[in-house]
Design a protein around this motif. Structure first.
Motif, short mmCIF file in Angstrom:
data_model
loop_
_atom_site.label_atom_id
_atom_site.label_comp_id
_atom_site.label_asym_id
_atom_site.label_seq_id
_atom_site.Cartn_x
_atom_site.Cartn_y
_atom_site.Cartn_z
N ARG A 178 0.83 -1.21 0.00
CA ARG A 178 0.00 0.00 0.00
C ARG A 178 0.87 1.26 0.00
O ARG A 178 0.57 2.24 -0.68
CB ARG A 178 -0.89 0.02 1.24
CG ARG A 178 -2.05 -0.95 1.23
CD ARG A 178 -2.76 -0.88 2.57
NE ARG A 178 -3.97 -1.69 2.60
CZ ARG A 178 -4.67 -1.91 3.71
NH1 ARG A 178 -4.27 -1.38 4.85
NH2 ARG A 178 -5.77 -2.64 3.67
N LEU A 179 1.93 1.20 0.78
CA LEU A 179 2.80 2.36 0.90
C LEU A 179 3.49 2.69 -0.42
O LEU A 179 3.54 3.85 -0.83
CB LEU A 179 3.82 2.08 2.00
CG LEU A 179 4.61 3.24 2.58
CD1 LEU A 179 3.70 4.35 3.06
CD2 LEU A 179 5.48 2.73 3.72
N VAL A 180 4.01 1.67 -1.09
CA VAL A 180 4.65 1.88 -2.38
C VAL A 180 3.65 2.44 -3.38
O VAL A 180 3.94 3.39 -4.12
CB VAL A 180 5.28 0.56 -2.89
CG1 VAL A 180 5.73 0.70 -4.35
CG2 VAL A 180 6.46 0.16 -2.01
N SER A 181 2.46 1.86 -3.42
CA SER A 181 1.43 2.34 -4.35
C SER A 181 1.08 3.80 -4.09
O SER A 181 0.87 4.58 -5.02
CB SER A 181 0.17 1.47 -4.23
OG SER A 181 0.43 0.16 -4.64
N ARG A 182 1.03 4.18 -2.83
CA ARG A 182 0.71 5.58 -2.49
C ARG A 182 1.81 6.52 -2.96
O ARG A 182 1.53 7.58 -3.52
CB ARG A 182 0.52 5.71 -0.98
CG ARG A 182 0.03 7.10 -0.56
CD ARG A 182 -0.33 7.11 0.90
NE ARG A 182 0.83 7.11 1.77
CZ ARG A 182 0.78 6.85 3.07
NH1 ARG A 182 -0.36 6.53 3.65
NH2 ARG A 182 1.89 6.89 3.80
N HIS A 183 3.06 6.13 -2.75
CA HIS A 183 4.16 6.98 -3.21
C HIS A 183 4.13 7.13 -4.74
O HIS A 183 4.38 8.23 -5.26
CB HIS A 183 5.51 6.38 -2.78
CG HIS A 183 5.77 6.47 -1.31
ND1 HIS A 183 5.38 7.55 -0.55
CD2 HIS A 183 6.42 5.61 -0.46
CE1 HIS A 183 5.76 7.35 0.71
NE2 HIS A 183 6.39 6.19 0.79
N VAL A 184 3.82 6.05 -5.44
CA VAL A 184 3.75 6.11 -6.90
C VAL A 184 2.60 7.01 -7.33
O VAL A 184 2.73 7.84 -8.24
CB VAL A 184 3.60 4.70 -7.49
CG1 VAL A 184 3.27 4.76 -8.98
CG2 VAL A 184 4.88 3.89 -7.27
N GLU A 185 1.46 6.87 -6.66
CA GLU A 185 0.29 7.68 -6.99
C GLU A 185 0.60 9.17 -6.90
O GLU A 185 0.09 9.98 -7.69
CB GLU A 185 -0.86 7.33 -6.05
CG GLU A 185 -2.13 8.14 -6.30
CD GLU A 185 -3.23 7.84 -5.30
OE1 GLU A 185 -4.28 8.50 -5.37
OE2 GLU A 185 -3.03 6.94 -4.43
N PHE A 186 1.46 9.54 -5.96
CA PHE A 186 1.74 10.96 -5.75
C PHE A 186 3.08 11.39 -6.31
O PHE A 186 3.67 12.37 -5.86
CB PHE A 186 1.60 11.31 -4.27
CG PHE A 186 0.17 11.29 -3.81
CD1 PHE A 186 -0.68 12.34 -4.11
CD2 PHE A 186 -0.34 10.19 -3.12
CE1 PHE A 186 -2.02 12.31 -3.71
CE2 PHE A 186 -1.66 10.15 -2.72
CZ PHE A 186 -2.51 11.21 -3.02
N PRO A 191 10.83 2.44 -8.58
CA PRO A 191 12.07 2.15 -7.85
C PRO A 191 12.32 3.11 -6.69
O PRO A 191 12.73 2.69 -5.60
CB PRO A 191 13.16 2.27 -8.92
CG PRO A 191 12.46 1.97 -10.19
CD PRO A 191 11.09 2.56 -10.03
N ALA A 192 12.05 4.40 -6.90
CA ALA A 192 12.24 5.38 -5.82
C ALA A 192 11.25 5.13 -4.69
O ALA A 192 11.58 5.26 -3.51
CB ALA A 192 12.09 6.79 -6.37
N ALA A 193 10.00 4.78 -5.06
CA ALA A 193 8.97 4.50 -4.05
C ALA A 193 9.36 3.30 -3.20
O ALA A 193 9.20 3.30 -1.97
CB ALA A 193 7.63 4.27 -4.72
N GLU A 194 9.86 2.26 -3.85
CA GLU A 194 10.26 1.06 -3.11
C GLU A 194 11.45 1.34 -2.20
O GLU A 194 11.51 0.85 -1.06
CB GLU A 194 10.58 -0.06 -4.10
CG GLU A 194 9.34 -0.58 -4.84
CD GLU A 194 9.68 -1.58 -5.93
OE1 GLU A 194 10.88 -1.69 -6.28
OE2 GLU A 194 8.75 -2.23 -6.45
N ALA A 198 11.22 1.10 1.88
CA ALA A 198 12.09 0.15 2.58
C ALA A 198 13.13 0.85 3.44
O ALA A 198 13.73 0.23 4.31
CB ALA A 198 12.79 -0.75 1.56
N GLY A 199 13.36 2.13 3.21
CA GLY A 199 14.37 2.88 3.94
C GLY A 199 13.77 3.76 5.02
O GLY A 199 13.55 3.33 6.15
N SER A 200 13.47 5.01 4.67
CA SER A 200 12.98 5.98 5.65
C SER A 200 11.68 5.52 6.30
O SER A 200 11.53 5.56 7.53
CB SER A 200 12.77 7.34 4.98
OG SER A 200 12.28 8.29 5.90
N ASP A 201 10.72 5.06 5.49
CA ASP A 201 9.44 4.63 6.05
C ASP A 201 9.61 3.44 6.99
O ASP A 201 8.95 3.37 8.04
CB ASP A 201 8.47 4.25 4.93
CG ASP A 201 7.87 5.46 4.23
OD1 ASP A 201 7.83 6.54 4.83
OD2 ASP A 201 7.44 5.31 3.07
#
Length: 222
Positions: A178-186, A191-194, A198-201
């Motif tokens: 869900r988190l990756v999908s949200r980052h991509v949506e916005f 690759p940056a979302a993942e 996996a890092g800061s989040d």
């Protein structure tokens, strides 16, 4: 807010889970007193906090409930750009916790005709002041955010202002997806979302998960 709950909240498994129905029933009973209730919803990034908050808003109705997200107290990009905080946006020290505490105290006092709260707009990645109206007549204020149970100075005062705090228990794989999908949506590429998820989040998630034992209720999500 939408007049009907989002799809995830209407999912039969979510609504029928006895822990969820018991939590909602307990909230209704508390509201019967006529007092204002400040409900906190916390959990790791991507756990479904905003989905549950929106669902509760729809269940109780706009005249009874309002959602005030902690994310409205993100430090603005003008403050964090060019500093190490920019690469850790979303970490506990990238929020104006003093401002958030002051807002909760005003909401708890319920002595103003209306209090205006900030919101966070993901499409511009910025907080926007005075975007949410909270009339004194509204008895249920739902606030959702990552660090409501943090055992740190000022955050402990935040917890003291909340009548209950619920912790979202979401399977890690689902939460991460869900988190990756949200980052991509916005706006992030995948690759940056993942990498961010996996890092800061994930660093933030480990800290947030450690606060789980302090919650009043654990809310299973699917």
């Amino acid at each position: 807010m939408a007049s009907s709950p989002p799809d995830a909240f209407r999912h039969p498994d979510a609504l029928r889970h006895p822990d969820v129905t018991a939590a909602v029933a307990g909230l209704r009973a508390r509201l019967a007193s006529g007092n204002r209730i400040l409900l906190g919803i916390t959990g790791s990034p991507g756990s479904g906090k905003s989905t549950l908050a929106a669902g509760l808003h729809a269940v109780f109705g706009a005249g009874t409930a309002v959602v005030v997200p902690m994310d409205g107290f993100h430090l603005g990009n003008a403050i964090i750009n060019g500093t190490p905080l920019r690469q850790r946006k979303g970490a506990i020290d990238t929020f104006d916790v003093g401002g958030y505490l002051s807002l909760l105290q005003r909401l708890a006092r319920r002595d103003e005709p209306v209090v205006y709260a900030p919101d966070f707009r993901r499409e511009i990645d910025e907080p926007v002041a005075a975007s949410i109206a909270v009339p004194a007549s509204v008895p249920l204020v739902i606030t959702e955010g990552n660090y409501l149970l943090a055992d740190r100075p000022v955050w402990r005062q935040v917890r003291a202002e909340l009548d209950e705090v619920w912790f979202m228990d979401t399977p890690p794989d689902l939460r991460l997806a869900r988190l990756v999908s949200r980052h991509v949506e916005f706006g992030m590429d995948r690759p940056a979302a993942e990498e961010w998820a996996a890092g800061s989040d994930e660093a933030n998630a480990r800290m947030i998960e450690s606060t789980r034992p302090a919650a009043d209720r654990i809310i299973p999500w699917c």
